[in-house]
Each structure stands twice: as C-alpha cells, then as structure tokens.
Design a protein around this motif. Sequence first.
Motif, PDB file in Angstrom:
ATOM      1  N   LYS A   4       0.841  -1.195   0.000  1.00 38.84           N
ATOM      2  CA  LYS A   4       0.000   0.000   0.000  1.00 38.84           C
ATOM      3  C   LYS A   4       0.881   1.251   0.000  1.00 38.84           C
ATOM      4  O   LYS A   4       1.888   1.304   0.692  1.00 38.84           O
ATOM      5  N   TYR A   9      -4.650   6.812  -4.426  1.00 43.19           N
ATOM      6  CA  TYR A   9      -6.042   6.333  -4.430  1.00 43.19           C
ATOM      7  C   TYR A   9      -6.336   5.628  -5.755  1.00 43.19           C
ATOM      8  O   TYR A   9      -5.718   5.914  -6.786  1.00 43.19           O
ATOM      9  N   TYR A  10      -7.315   4.705  -5.682  1.00 48.40           N
ATOM     10  CA  TYR A  10      -7.682   3.932  -6.868  1.00 48.40           C
ATOM     11  C   TYR A  10      -9.084   4.337  -7.326  1.00 48.40           C
ATOM     12  O   TYR A  10     -10.032   4.414  -6.541  1.00 48.40           O
ATOM     13  N   ASP A  11      -9.210   4.599  -8.619  1.00 48.15           N
ATOM     14  CA  ASP A  11     -10.489   4.969  -9.223  1.00 48.15           C
ATOM     15  C   ASP A  11     -11.097   3.719  -9.850  1.00 48.15           C
ATOM     16  O   ASP A  11     -10.590   3.211 -10.871  1.00 48.15           O
ATOM     17  N   GLU A  12     -12.181   3.215  -9.244  1.00 46.44           N
ATOM     18  CA  GLU A  12     -12.813   1.973  -9.704  1.00 46.44           C
ATOM     19  C   GLU A  12     -13.378   2.104 -11.116  1.00 46.44           C
ATOM     20  O   GLU A  12     -13.344   1.155 -11.895  1.00 46.44           O
ATOM     21  N   LYS A  15     -10.370   2.701 -13.556  1.00 50.47           N
ATOM     22  CA  LYS A  15      -9.400   1.619 -13.417  1.00 50.47           C
ATOM     23  C   LYS A  15      -7.961   2.151 -13.436  1.00 50.47           C
ATOM     24  O   LYS A  15      -7.065   1.598 -14.073  1.00 50.47           O
ATOM     25  N   SER A  16      -7.755   3.257 -12.756  1.00 53.25           N
ATOM     26  CA  SER A  16      -6.425   3.862 -12.680  1.00 53.25           C
ATOM     27  C   SER A  16      -6.249   4.523 -11.316  1.00 53.25           C
ATOM     28  O   SER A  16      -7.207   4.654 -10.537  1.00 53.25           O
ATOM     29  N   TYR A  17      -5.024   4.974 -11.032  1.00 55.80           N
ATOM     30  CA  TYR A  17      -4.722   5.569  -9.735  1.00 55.80           C
ATOM     31  C   TYR A  17      -4.619   7.096  -9.851  1.00 55.80           C
ATOM     32  O   TYR A  17      -4.353   7.639 -10.932  1.00 55.80           O
ATOM     33  N   TYR A  18      -4.848   7.729  -8.701  1.00 55.75           N
ATOM     34  CA  TYR A  18      -4.727   9.198  -8.694  1.00 55.75           C
ATOM     35  C   TYR A  18      -4.178   9.660  -7.348  1.00 55.75           C
ATOM     36  O   TYR A  18      -4.164   8.905  -6.363  1.00 55.75           O
ATOM     37  N   ARG A  36      -4.865  12.544 -12.080  1.00 48.33           N
ATOM     38  CA  ARG A  36      -5.322  11.191 -12.407  1.00 48.33           C
ATOM     39  C   ARG A  36      -4.501  10.567 -13.531  1.00 48.33           C
ATOM     40  O   ARG A  36      -3.642  11.204 -14.118  1.00 48.33           O
ATOM     41  N   LYS A  39      -1.115   4.395 -14.149  1.00 47.36           N
ATOM     42  CA  LYS A  39      -1.426   2.996 -14.406  1.00 47.36           C
ATOM     43  C   LYS A  39      -1.179   2.111 -13.184  1.00 47.36           C
ATOM     44  O   LYS A  39      -1.850   1.108 -12.988  1.00 47.36           O
ATOM     45  N   PRO A  41       0.215   2.000  -8.760  1.00 48.13           N
ATOM     46  CA  PRO A  41       0.355   2.773  -7.528  1.00 48.13           C
ATOM     47  C   PRO A  41       1.775   3.320  -7.329  1.00 48.13           C
ATOM     48  O   PRO A  41       1.954   4.407  -6.790  1.00 48.13           O
TER      49      PRO A  41
END
Length: 402
Positions: A4, A9-12, A15-18, A36, A39, A41
Amino acid sequence: MAKKYRGVYYDEIAKSYYIKPRIKNIDGSEKRPTIRGFKGPKEAYDKLQSFVIEKKESPDTIDITLSQLRDRYLNFIEIKCDIDTFANKKNLLSYFCDIDITKQVENNPNIKLSKIDTTYYSNWQRQMIKKTYKKGNEDRPYSLQQLNRSHNLICEMFDYAVNEGLCRLNIPKRVGKFGTPKENKLSNQRKVWQVIDFDEYLRLLEASKDNLKFNTYFDLSFSRGPRMGEVRAFKIKDYNPQKKQLMVNHTMSKYNILKEPKTASSKAPIDLDDSLNEKIQKLIEYWKQFTDYSDDWYLFNGPLPISEGSLKYGREKYFKIANINKHLRLHDFRHSCATWLFSIGIPIEVISKILRHANINETLKTYTHLLESNYTSSLDKISSIKMGVNLGSTDKLKKENH
C-alpha cells in the motif's frame, strides 16, 4: 499481499490511480488538485513524492541572496557561451547585482530574493534611467536598448531561479521593460550609428596615404565592410593572390582569442578590387622583410593581432588630418559601407552578399531606414516622370485642337 502506498487512491470506474498533493499558493493558502491517470500505484506514489521534495526545497526554506543567485547563474551559463559573451552578460548583470561605485544607484547585493518585490525592482529601474556614464568629458545616459538588454538578462536569471526552486516569482518580468511601449518602439527604430560618405572616405585615404597599414584598413573597411574582429583576425595565409580574395576564417575576441566567425555565412571570401588587392600585396611584402616572417602572421600587425586601441588611435589621428568631425565606432565603417552601396544603387541582394549576412532579411532589418529614404526618393522620381508625361500629353492635345 500488494504493497500500500500512502496518499495514492484507486479509481474503480477509470481503473487507474490518482493523487491529491498539497500545493502551497503564493498567498500562503493551500490547494489539493486531483492528478489522475496513473497505471500503477508506484508511478502515482513517485509523482506524489516529487511534490513532497519540492515542498522541502521550496523558497520558504532556501532563501539565498541576490549576489549568490548571480554567482550560481553565471556558473550555470559559463560553459554555454564564449568568453566575450560571458563577460558581456556578467557586466549587464552587474547593473542590478553589484554595488554601484558611482553611488548613483542603491544596489544591495546581499538582499534576500524573498525581499525583492515589484517596488524594489521598479525603484532600481527609475534610478538606472537617471544614471549617467563618462564618455570622454561628457556625461551620457544609458540608452533604452542597453537598459533593456540588462533587464532581459535579469529576467533570464530569475527564470533560472524559479526553475531551480530558489524563488516563486519572476519579479523583473512582472514589472516589465524600461520605458513605455511607444518609447521602446521608437528606440528600436532609431539608428544611433554615424557614417562617413564617399567624399570623406577619399579624404581619409588621402590623409593616410603615407601609412600603408591604416590606408589599407580604411579602404577595406569602407569598401567591403568586414567586422572589426574579422579585421584583427586576418592572417597573411588568408589572402589568395590568384583569386584576389581575402578569406574570413576567424574573428578575434577582445581577449585576443581566435573564434569562429559570427555566423556560418560570415566564413566566406571577400573579393578585392585591383587597388585594394595591390595594397594588400605591398603590406605582405613589407612583412616579408623581417627574418622571422611567417604566413601565419597577422595581416595588419605582423606576429601579433592589431589591438582595438591601435585601430581607434588610427581612426582618431587620420580623421583629424582629414577634417572629418564625426565620432565613428569602428563597427560604423561597416554601416558606412552599406550606406554607400545603397546610395549608388547596388541591389539589396548584392549588398547582403558583400556584407556576408546570414540572409537578405538580416540586411533588410538592419538597414530599414535606408530603404525608407530610398522609397521616398523613388516616389518623387515616379511623380516627376508622370508629371513630365502628363505635361507632354497636354501640350500635344493643345496643338491638335489648334
């Protein structure tokens, strides 16, 4: 179990991280923009860390002095420019960064960058506009062009400071140039050089006829317009007697260092007329009398390059004998050449080639004022021709009616 990363943060849906880094505004407030599209973390976390590092090295914790910034900036640009250019940049920065020994301007080299605001810079500009320098026995103000050359370089230095995280704002750029837009436009259009005309050139040759070196220098400078550094760099081996040409292979710096010519087009042969060719041959024959003669000698001074001071001394001496009451810079011989060529109707393309400009646009830009005067005289000529034709037509009609 996947590692972790704090602050990622993960955008459901996407499907990518921000990430949402904390960024401090100029007024001290904070904002948390959402960035945002990462691809993975780890990629997002590395980006977040860059904001953290930037915050640790922000101008809030690194506040250097103006003189320290100048030293760092000069060290940064030194390897990117030749010795003459570097010395000129150092001098231009001294207007703002060094103590003024004339005490006309209140400079503070030890002021912290965080203390330099628009008021401080504007006050400096007002003082610089009033500042004068000695030219002989005369006190002269700095030209708007010279002041803005200094301003532009100071802006570049503060751009460097902002990029390096040494300050937040480019204060000089925010304040703007010296002078109003109208004053700057007029300053850019105004030509400050003086020139000698063809009659004065002939008087100069007559006055210097007993000094082959200076007579040849004046003749070459007026009729072909080489730059001063090129004249100082001419070597005997640059002369081609078969082709009657003098090749521009180098230019000479103020520190007697041979450099490449100003532009690629500058490195070209200068075609000589018969009179000039004969003078150069005589000058070379004179140097050949010396036992240690070499074709690697300099054309105008033998084993060492002729100094700028020597050329100035020759100009002053023979101008006085020729009764030419003008103060020409050495480079103004080049402008005199161009002005004379324009006056006798030589095409702009040929003038550009003689001066070895990079392109014809450079010639047009430099000598716009000559083209404007030529335009006015051409209109007068067109009007007189039309008037003559119209008068002739009217007279013809009168005769036919009678």
